[in-house]
Motif scaffolding. Structure first.
Motif, PDB file in Angstrom:
ATOM      1  N   ASP A 101       0.811  -1.220   0.000  1.00 23.31           N
ATOM      2  CA  ASP A 101       0.000   0.000   0.000  1.00 23.31           C
ATOM      3  C   ASP A 101       0.848   1.276   0.000  1.00 23.31           C
ATOM      4  OD1 ASP A 101       0.936  -0.301   2.576  1.00 23.31           O
ATOM      5  OD2 ASP A 101      -0.985   0.101   3.547  1.00 23.31           O
ATOM      6  N   GLU A 102       2.177   1.139  -0.130  1.00 23.93           N
ATOM      7  CA  GLU A 102       3.083   2.280  -0.166  1.00 23.93           C
ATOM      8  C   GLU A 102       3.556   2.542  -1.597  1.00 23.93           C
ATOM      9  OE1 GLU A 102       4.886   1.158   4.200  1.00 23.93           O
ATOM     10  OE2 GLU A 102       6.272   1.591   2.578  1.00 23.93           O
ATOM     11  N   VAL A 103       4.087   3.745  -1.835  1.00 21.82           N
ATOM     12  CA  VAL A 103       4.619   4.085  -3.151  1.00 21.82           C
ATOM     13  C   VAL A 103       6.118   4.355  -3.059  1.00 21.82           C
ATOM     14  CG1 VAL A 103       2.484   4.985  -4.118  1.00 21.82           C
ATOM     15  CG2 VAL A 103       3.984   6.526  -2.872  1.00 21.82           C
ATOM     16  N   THR A 111       5.284   8.473 -11.939  1.00 21.68           N
ATOM     17  CA  THR A 111       4.927   7.072 -12.176  1.00 21.68           C
ATOM     18  C   THR A 111       3.422   6.816 -12.212  1.00 21.68           C
ATOM     19  OG1 THR A 111       4.931   6.533  -9.814  1.00 21.68           O
ATOM     20  CG2 THR A 111       7.025   6.302 -11.007  1.00 21.68           C
ATOM     21  N   GLY A 112       2.641   7.726 -11.620  1.00 23.28           N
ATOM     22  CA  GLY A 112       1.203   7.522 -11.519  1.00 23.28           C
ATOM     23  C   GLY A 112       0.805   6.617 -10.374  1.00 23.28           C
ATOM     24  N   VAL A 119       7.428  14.802  -7.825  1.00 22.72           N
ATOM     25  CA  VAL A 119       6.306  15.611  -7.354  1.00 22.72           C
ATOM     26  C   VAL A 119       5.190  14.669  -6.920  1.00 22.72           C
ATOM     27  CG1 VAL A 119       4.571  17.326  -8.023  1.00 22.72           C
ATOM     28  CG2 VAL A 119       6.922  17.521  -8.870  1.00 22.72           C
ATOM     29  N   ILE A 120       4.685  14.885  -5.716  1.00 27.45           N
ATOM     30  CA  ILE A 120       3.567  14.107  -5.179  1.00 27.45           C
ATOM     31  C   ILE A 120       2.333  15.003  -5.246  1.00 27.45           C
ATOM     32  CG2 ILE A 120       2.690  12.800  -3.202  1.00 27.45           C
ATOM     33  CD1 ILE A 120       5.426  11.772  -4.186  1.00 27.45           C
ATOM     34  N   VAL A 121       1.273  14.531  -5.902  1.00 27.53           N
ATOM     35  CA  VAL A 121       0.044  15.318  -6.029  1.00 27.53           C
ATOM     36  C   VAL A 121      -1.075  14.668  -5.220  1.00 27.53           C
ATOM     37  CG1 VAL A 121       0.677  16.291  -8.272  1.00 27.53           C
ATOM     38  CG2 VAL A 121      -0.592  14.151  -8.187  1.00 27.53           C
ATOM     39  N   PHE A 141      -0.910  10.156   2.133  1.00 24.55           N
ATOM     40  CA  PHE A 141      -1.420   9.396   0.999  1.00 24.55           C
ATOM     41  C   PHE A 141      -1.345  10.324  -0.202  1.00 24.55           C
ATOM     42  CE2 PHE A 141      -4.624   7.633  -1.821  1.00 24.55           C
ATOM     43  CZ  PHE A 141      -4.411   6.276  -1.695  1.00 24.55           C
ATOM     44  N   GLY A 142      -0.810   9.851  -1.322  1.00 16.22           N
ATOM     45  CA  GLY A 142      -0.700  10.714  -2.490  1.00 16.22           C
ATOM     46  C   GLY A 142      -0.314   9.933  -3.729  1.00 16.22           C
ATOM     47  N   THR A 143      -0.167  10.672  -4.837  1.00 10.83           N
ATOM     48  CA  THR A 143       0.167  10.087  -6.133  1.00 10.83           C
ATOM     49  C   THR A 143       1.491  10.652  -6.618  1.00 10.83           C
ATOM     50  OG1 THR A 143      -2.175   9.869  -6.694  1.00 10.83           O
ATOM     51  CG2 THR A 143      -0.613   9.795  -8.525  1.00 10.83           C
TER      52      THR A 143
END
Length: 54
Positions: A10-12, A38-39, A19-21, A32-34
């Motif tokens: 569940d981690e990125v 990498t998406g 950049v985390i959006v 929590f973010g994207t």
């Protein structure tokens, strides 16, 4: 600010400079973010990132 390799499903994973959006605080230590590059969407350690002003 730092590279991070996901330790759980569940981690990125992200690199310094990514950049985390859509970042949202979960608790004191996690967000929590994207990752824009990498998406990938998931949890990340809050102390590895810093907020940027647009």
């Amino acid at each position: 600010m730092y590279d991070y390799s996901a330790a759980d499903d569940d981690e990125v994973t992200f690199r310094d400079g990514d950049v985390i959006v859509n970042a949202q605080s979960i608790d004191d230590g996690w967000m929590f973010g994207t990752v824009l590059r990498t998406g990938a969407t998931g949890m990340l350690p809050a102390n590895y990132v810093q907020m940027m002003m647009a």
